[in-house]
Design an enzyme around this catalytic site. Sequence first.
Site, PDB file in Angstrom:
ATOM      1  NE  ARG A 150      33.464  30.662 -58.255  1.00  0.00           N
ATOM      2  CZ  ARG A 150      32.964  30.520 -57.015  1.00  0.00           C
ATOM      3  NH1 ARG A 150      33.332  31.378 -56.071  1.00  0.00           N
ATOM      4  NH2 ARG A 150      32.121  29.547 -56.737  1.00  0.00           N
ATOM      5  N   GLY A 167      36.598  29.186 -45.529  1.00  0.00           N
ATOM      6  CA  GLY A 167      36.160  27.936 -46.136  1.00  0.00           C
ATOM      7  C   GLY A 167      36.416  27.872 -47.631  1.00  0.00           C
ATOM      8  CB  SER A 178      29.969  23.034 -50.622  1.00  0.00           C
ATOM      9  OG  SER A 178      30.489  24.287 -50.996  1.00  0.00           O
ATOM     10  CB  SER A 179      28.621  25.159 -55.728  1.00  0.00           C
ATOM     11  OG  SER A 179      28.790  26.359 -54.995  1.00  0.00           O
ATOM     12  CB  SER A 225      25.226  26.283 -55.054  1.00  0.00           C
ATOM     13  OG  SER A 225      24.734  26.321 -53.733  1.00  0.00           O
ATOM     14  CG  ASP A 249      26.391  32.083 -48.657  1.00  0.00           C
ATOM     15  OD1 ASP A 249      26.320  31.180 -47.796  1.00  0.00           O
ATOM     16  OD2 ASP A 249      27.374  32.237 -49.394  1.00  0.00           O
ATOM     17  NE  ARG A 284      27.554  34.879 -46.256  1.00  0.00           N
ATOM     18  CZ  ARG A 284      28.082  35.837 -47.007  1.00  0.00           C
ATOM     19  NH1 ARG A 284      27.727  37.099 -46.813  1.00  0.00           N
ATOM     20  NH2 ARG A 284      28.957  35.553 -47.951  1.00  0.00           N
ATOM     21  CE  LYS A 326      34.123  33.329 -43.441  1.00  0.00           C
ATOM     22  NZ  LYS A 326      35.353  32.717 -43.923  1.00  0.00           N
TER      23      LYS A 326
END
EC number: 2.5.1.19
Length: 410
Positions: free
Chosen positions: A29, A71, A146-147, A174, A292, A366, A390
Amino acid sequence: MNLKLSTNSQFTIDNSQLNITGSKSETNRLLLLQALFPNITLANTSNSDDSEVMQKALKGNEEIVDIHHAGTAMRFLTAYFAVNEGREVVLTGSQRMTERPIKVLVEALEQLGAKISYEKEVGYPPIRIKGQKITASKVNIPANVSSQYISALLLVAPKLENGIEITLVGEITSVPYIKMTLALLNDLDIKTSFEGNVITVYPKQEVASKVMTVESDWSSASYFFSLAALAENATISLNSYKKTSLQGDSALVEIYKQMGVETHFEGNKMTLVKQSDFKPENLTLELNNTPDIAQTIVVTCLGLGIGCHLTGLHTLKIKETDRLEALRIELTKLGANISVTNDSLTLLASNQINPDIKIGTYNDHRMAMAFAPLAIKVPIIIENAEVVSKSYPDFWEDMKKLGFNVSEIL
């Protein structure tokens, strides 16, 4: 690279301290905001592949921008290039990325006047984006997506001539990640509001120079909560974390308290302590705001011999892999009795875990890290273990520091 993991019997972790790099979510972000407002300086950024890909794409000037498996970068950069007047790019990624939907975000941007077309299959990358000056400000978007779609719009909004007013249609998914985005904008004195199902970001062409320090990644911390729960005894200190966090995954504190892990904060240090062998017979959690950490939680429950029922997981089907199906396959190999639906997972309690099982990772960081703590209970093999880069390149070295036996095998 396949890694075999094991530990000594009666495994304990005594006063270990690890430094976890900045949150991937916050870093990506802030990298986008820094591209819009170059006088922002960033500290403690993530060293993940995803953040490096994001940074390279924002600084480069190539026509074809390949974000590989990232993503978050795909969503954020779609919005960024759409409002970058005069710039034309083709945004693409890995084979899996071309299977992950982007249509909802594209349609939202088109409502604002963006020019985006599909190079191959409608609704999926690769996409061709012709940057436009955006003057429209009102957009509707489904609230249960998805947020990252919503955050992508919010991040570019300050640079739009009239800002943005987003109406979220339906039940919101989310929320913590949306609030994280708004909080970062507020830190730059960008005015926002979030009332009911309407989010507004007001235009602001310039911001004051500022150093933005990224909090360490709570998703990465989740694996150490799991370790603390599964070990005979454990005291693990992690830097740099805040008791009051912007990251939704900080819900780990209350979730793992139910599994005998206490969390203490002192300065920017968070310490996890195994308090007792107390554990519920069954754990029921709604993870709509924190999907997640579902993989970590279900693996912890298997290791503790307890059942769980996790809901609110519909976004997991469009992640790096279909995570619900991947969990069903790999946990079944370990001897678990597990069932999944489109948005939930149910694990039945069992004390049986099959040893020396090869865990497939499906190009999903993950999957590799969530299963690793099971080595406390049985030797386990993680296939394609390098996928952790990642989000957490130092993960295997940190596992060694904690006393795990980690060896490469064919």
